[in-house]
Design an enzyme around this catalytic site. Structure first.
Site, mmCIF file in Angstrom:
data_model
loop_
_atom_site.group_PDB
_atom_site.id
_atom_site.type_symbol
_atom_site.label_atom_id
_atom_site.label_comp_id
_atom_site.label_asym_id
_atom_site.label_seq_id
_atom_site.Cartn_x
_atom_site.Cartn_y
_atom_site.Cartn_z
ATOM 1 N N CYS A 44 58.376 2.340 11.434
ATOM 2 C CA CYS A 44 58.901 1.797 12.683
ATOM 3 C C CYS A 44 58.837 2.846 13.788
ATOM 4 O O CYS A 44 59.764 3.634 13.965
ATOM 5 C CB CYS A 44 60.331 1.309 12.484
ATOM 6 S SG CYS A 44 61.016 0.603 13.981
ATOM 7 N N CYS B 61 61.698 2.682 16.193
ATOM 8 C CA CYS B 61 63.001 3.250 15.776
ATOM 9 C C CYS B 61 62.956 4.777 15.823
ATOM 10 O O CYS B 61 63.923 5.415 16.184
ATOM 11 C CB CYS B 61 63.363 2.858 14.347
ATOM 12 S SG CYS B 61 62.892 1.224 13.860
ATOM 13 N N ASP B 62 61.836 5.356 15.408
ATOM 14 C CA ASP B 62 61.814 6.801 15.148
ATOM 15 C C ASP B 62 60.969 7.612 16.132
ATOM 16 O O ASP B 62 61.073 8.842 16.157
ATOM 17 C CB ASP B 62 61.258 7.053 13.734
ATOM 18 C CG ASP B 62 62.063 6.306 12.684
ATOM 19 O OD1 ASP B 62 63.285 6.186 12.880
ATOM 20 O OD2 ASP B 62 61.480 5.843 11.686
#
Ligand code: NDP
Length: 316
Positions: free
Chosen positions: A138, A141-142
């Site tokens: 992801c 997300c990261d």
């Protein structure tokens, strides 16, 4: 049996919440297992995305997590009971149906399954060791983590997600390689154009990831050209998978019919599963469209079908 819920909804993405809004407004007092770990987090895949530009009603786009908060608020407003727990066992073999989490067992007259799908992994040799140490499924997300700032990064895949994530990563990385196993992208035309136009984004065609390179965290990627068989190492600080999804159906195996790839089978033109009174909505049964708006649409349909079915049985 007053302690039996009319409708238990399993999953809290667009499908689950739309089902909840419709069921709650039909006075069915739905109960929702929002999920916790299964499928990444409560709220489903939109909680791990940034701009959603194709959900109608938001002409300027909306952040995925914000959209899910709005869905949740609307379910809550009409009285949906929600618990942030994963379902780990179901029994649909007799009525009322049983749905269990670590903390409780809930009995239900009808069920709507909307557990969605989870990002796929490749299983390269160093994957386990490097996971969260530079490898992720992801980017959204990261990708903003300090370890990726001003570093070369890599995305694997050639679909819309890959383009979206690679484009997003160009905000942080010094360069982004998008490694795709074929010589044409699967992504939609508009996304392809975006990929071709994005500075710092280089598409590496006909190429597969062989492994992640590094001691404690990713410092490179070993990639193989599938036409020439040439293997080389590229310096990157992050490797992000964007290679599709697997439906979150392990808990339903043997309870409802699944297709060969694990998606829940529904009767054509309906949201009915192989078990009467159990309905499916969203990505858990849809490998074709996989959009928030189609998930919401089938969530609505599942709730209407559950309502009709309960009325026929004089329940609710
Ligand atoms: P897709 O299934 O569309 O694409 C997966 C990509 O990963 C493909 O290019 C595929 O290659 C590649 N791939 C799959 N397995 C492997 C593997 N083992 N090794 C290497 N490569 C692999 O998934 P997406 O997540 O991209 O998209 C899912 C759906 O969501 C689509 O319908 C998409 O349109 C939609 N979506 C829409 C967005 C938007 O409109 N903004 C954003 C994100 C997703 P190959 O092409 O060779 O099969």
């Amino acid at each position: 049996m007053s302690d039996v819920k009319n409708v238990v909804i399993i999953g809290s993405g667009p499908a689950g919440h739309t089902a909840a809004i419709y069921a709650a407004r039909a006075n069915l007092s739905p109960f929702m297992f929002e999920g916790y770990v299964m499928g990444g987090s409560a709220g489903g895949q939109l909680t791990t995305t940034t701009d959603v530009e194709n959900y109608p009603g938001f002409p300027d786009g909306v952040e995925g997590p914000e959209l899910m908060q709005l869905f949740r608020k609307q379910s809550e407003r009409f009285g949906t009971e929600m618990v942030g727990e994963d379902v780990n066992e179901v029994d649909f073999s007799s009525r009322p149906f049983k749905v269990k989490s670590d903390n409780r067992e809930v009995l239900a007259h009808s069920i709507i399954i909307s557990t969605g799908a989870t990002a796929r992994r490749m299983g390269v040799p160093n994957e386990e060791k490097m996971w969260n140490n530079g490898m992720s499924a992801c980017a959204v997300c990261d990708g903003a983590l300090p370890m990726f700032r001003n570093q070369p990064l890599m995305v694997i895949g050639g679909g819309d997600t890959a383009v979206e994530e690679a484009t997003y990563l160009t905000k942080f990385g010094s360069k982004v390689y998008m490694v795709h196993r074929r010589d044409e992208l699967r992504a939609s035309k508009i996304m392809q154009e975006r990929a071709f136009k994005t500075p710092k984004l280089e598409i590496v065609w006909d190429t597969a990831l062989e492994d992640a390179v590094g001691q404690d965290y990713v410092t490179g990627a070993k990639i193989k050209n599938l036409k020439t068989n040439e293997v080389k190492e590229v310096e990157v600080a992050g490797i992000f998978y964007a290679i599709g999804h697997t439906p979150n159906t392990s808990v339903f195996k043997g309870q409802v019919d699944l297709d060969a790839t694990g998606y829940i089978k529904v009767k054509p033109g309906t949201q009915e599963t192989s078990v009467e009174g159990v309905f499916a909505a969203g990505d858990v049964h849809d490998h074709k469209y996989r959009q928030a708006v189609t998930a919401a649409g089938t969530g609505c349909a599942a709730a209407l079908e559950a309502e009709r079915w309960l009325a026929e049985k004089s329940i609710g």
